[in-house]
Design a protein around this motif. Structure first.
Motif, PDB file in Angstrom:
ATOM      1  N   ARG A 176       0.835  -1.213   0.000  1.00 51.76           N
ATOM      2  CA  ARG A 176       0.000   0.000   0.000  1.00 51.76           C
ATOM      3  C   ARG A 176       0.863   1.252   0.000  1.00 51.76           C
ATOM      4  O   ARG A 176       0.534   2.244  -0.670  1.00 51.76           O
ATOM      5  N   ILE A 212       2.033   1.700  -3.470  1.00 54.07           N
ATOM      6  CA  ILE A 212       0.969   2.199  -4.343  1.00 54.07           C
ATOM      7  C   ILE A 212       0.790   3.705  -4.176  1.00 54.07           C
ATOM      8  O   ILE A 212       0.552   4.437  -5.149  1.00 54.07           O
ATOM      9  N   VAL A 215       3.406   5.449  -6.136  1.00 50.43           N
ATOM     10  CA  VAL A 215       3.187   5.404  -7.584  1.00 50.43           C
ATOM     11  C   VAL A 215       2.341   6.585  -8.044  1.00 50.43           C
ATOM     12  O   VAL A 215       2.495   7.074  -9.172  1.00 50.43           O
ATOM     13  N   LYS A 216       1.475   7.069  -7.185  1.00 52.04           N
ATOM     14  CA  LYS A 216       0.591   8.186  -7.566  1.00 52.04           C
ATOM     15  C   LYS A 216       1.347   9.494  -7.759  1.00 52.04           C
ATOM     16  O   LYS A 216       0.827  10.421  -8.383  1.00 52.04           O
ATOM     17  N   LYS A 230      -4.087  -4.517  -9.085  1.00 54.59           N
ATOM     18  CA  LYS A 230      -4.758  -3.451  -9.831  1.00 54.59           C
ATOM     19  C   LYS A 230      -3.773  -2.404 -10.316  1.00 54.59           C
ATOM     20  O   LYS A 230      -3.851  -1.934 -11.464  1.00 54.59           O
ATOM     21  N   THR A 231      -2.814  -2.038  -9.487  1.00 50.15           N
ATOM     22  CA  THR A 231      -1.814  -1.056  -9.892  1.00 50.15           C
ATOM     23  C   THR A 231      -0.942  -1.581 -11.019  1.00 50.15           C
ATOM     24  O   THR A 231      -0.564  -0.847 -11.936  1.00 50.15           O
ATOM     25  N   PRO A 244      -1.211   0.911 -14.502  1.00 53.33           N
ATOM     26  CA  PRO A 244      -0.331   1.893 -13.855  1.00 53.33           C
ATOM     27  C   PRO A 244      -0.362   3.222 -14.610  1.00 53.33           C
ATOM     28  O   PRO A 244      -0.793   3.277 -15.771  1.00 53.33           O
TER      29      PRO A 244
END
Length: 425
Positions: free
Chosen positions: A133, A136, A139-140, A169-170, A174
């Motif tokens: 998490r 993730i 990554v944003k 999902k990522t 992506p």
């Protein structure tokens, strides 16, 4: 400022230099060969041309995937290629050979371990859902400078099932600026849904010749005296792993004082000398059972297990069989000097003998573990192999019996006055 020095056991203003610590600059600055000579571009990667050429073509044609999976045995260059790819992706001045320039701002920050666009995660110690998490969330955030943000996840098979599901999902959708490079030694443990979203690159074991050539290059750089046969022994012991070969190389250089000879290597690595198998094969071809058993006894007294001996003997017969034809002689992974000895002995050994001996040695290797008297198991195999030539020679004598000269039968003349006797059946 006064403090308690653990070397002087009293309060003093001292420094490590005053107490004799780190006086030897060689000890302080020594870097193991696996790190010192780690490849920094695609061209210097050893034995993985099928991987590097594909990645360079993808960069050249602007066809980079969103996720890569590098899988293969240990020590063959998976993480190294991942770092090279991450550096090359963000290079702003690629060379005509599609290599990183090492001069732009992105390359310099990578070389100084200060790049914010490359994130490495060790899945062996960060394998929980919370770790994924956190990844993730990172990554944003788009890259502040550079085009891509690259995430390298090493030993990805160590992620938990929940972490894989959180990452799924990522990985599937992506951001355009995010690239994922996963590395693992156990591809079978990764979820199929993860595998289907990655381009899979299978790294091969590095050949003994490639490892030996790389060790020769390093030995020249380090001014180490070496014998070619010694480097080939190290490459064979490494079993296709370049990192293992470099670790053994550093250890042996320290053990031998910078002189890598064939004798020193086999003594330190506990390797059975080629010469034992060549001598034993000559004795078996001559049918000399007593000397064959005495030679096997010498091997046992040196501390080698019978299973190790019989496995090496089977490999020796395999190499002899390979040398019977010039087409397959290139399959040998030994030094040129040893290869010539194999060719010479293969010419003296009949092919039937080699095939039968290989069958006996292979059967012994299978029976050895369950045998009650393990030594007798190997000795019986040697006796059977020694009798092969006797059978071959006896079969030749039966197939070609000695020629017998036919003597003419004398014809008895019958007097004209006497009647001829009829032959009765």
């Amino acid at each position: 400022m006064n403090f308690i020095c653990y070397l002087c056991k009293r309060k003093a203003e001292c420094s490590p230099e005053k107490n004799g610590v780190n006086k030897n600059p060689i000890m302080e600055n020594f870097v193991v060969s696996a790190r010192k000579y780690r490849p920094s571009d695609f061209h210097s990667v050893v034995g993985q041309e099928h991987i590097t050429s594909t990645l360079q073509n993808a960069l050249r044609n602007n066809r980079l995937a969103q996720a890569f999976l590098f899988c293969g045995p240990r020590g063959v260059g998976k993480t190294t290629c991942a770092r090279i790819l991450a550096k090359t992706i963000n290079c702003t001045n690629l060379t005509p050979e599609t290599e990183a320039c090492n001069e732009c701002e992105s390359c310099k920050s990578f070389l100084n371990n200060a790049s914010f666009n490359i994130v490495e995660l060790d899945a062996a110690s960060n394998n929980s859902v919370e770790d994924i998490r956190s990844l993730i969330e990172q990554v944003k955030i788009p890259p502040q400078n550079g085009k891509y943000k690259v995430y390298i996840i090493d030993e990805v098979h160590m992620l938990s099932q929940a972490a894989f599901n959180a990452f799924l999902k990522t990985l599937e959708e992506p951001p355009a600026y995010a690239k994922f490079i996963l590395a693992t030694t156990e591809k079978q443990k990764i979820m199929p849904t993860i595998l289907s979203r990655c381009q899979i690159f299978d790294f091969h074991r590095i050949s003994n010749d490639d490892i030996a050539k790389h060790l020769e290059y390093i030995a020249k750089k380090e001014n180490v005296e070496y014998e070619t046969e010694a480097l080939h022994i190290i490459s064979q012991k490494a079993d296709g792993g370049l990192r293992d070969a470099l670790s053994m190389f550093d250890q042996l250089v320290s053990f031998t004082g910078g002189k890598l000879t064939y004798k020193n290597i086999i003594d330190n690595l506990n390797v059975l000398d080629y010469d034992y198998y060549f001598r034993l094969t000559d004795l078996l071809l001559a049918g000399d059972i007593p000397q064959s058993l005495l030679l096997f006894d010498q091997v046992l007294k040196k501390g080698f297990e019978g299973s190790h001996f019989i496995g090496g003997l089977a490999a020796h017969f395999r190499n002899l069989l390979v040398c019977k034809t010039p087409v397959s002689a290139g399959l040998l992974e030994v030094s040129p000097t040893v290869a010539q000895r194999y060719v010479t002995q293969a010419q003296a050994a009949p092919q039937v003998f080699i095939l039968r001996a290989l069958e006996f040695a292979n059967a012994c290797a299978l029976e050895y573990r369950e045998s009650y008297n393990k030594r007798l198991c190997v000795e019986l195999t040697l006796m059977r192999i020694a009798f092969i030539m006797n059978k071959i020679q006896s079969n030749k004598q039966i197939a070609t019996p000695p020629a017998v000269t036919a003597q003419p039968t004398p014809v008895q003349s019958v007097p004209s006055g006497e009647p001829k006797k009829k032959m009765t059946l």
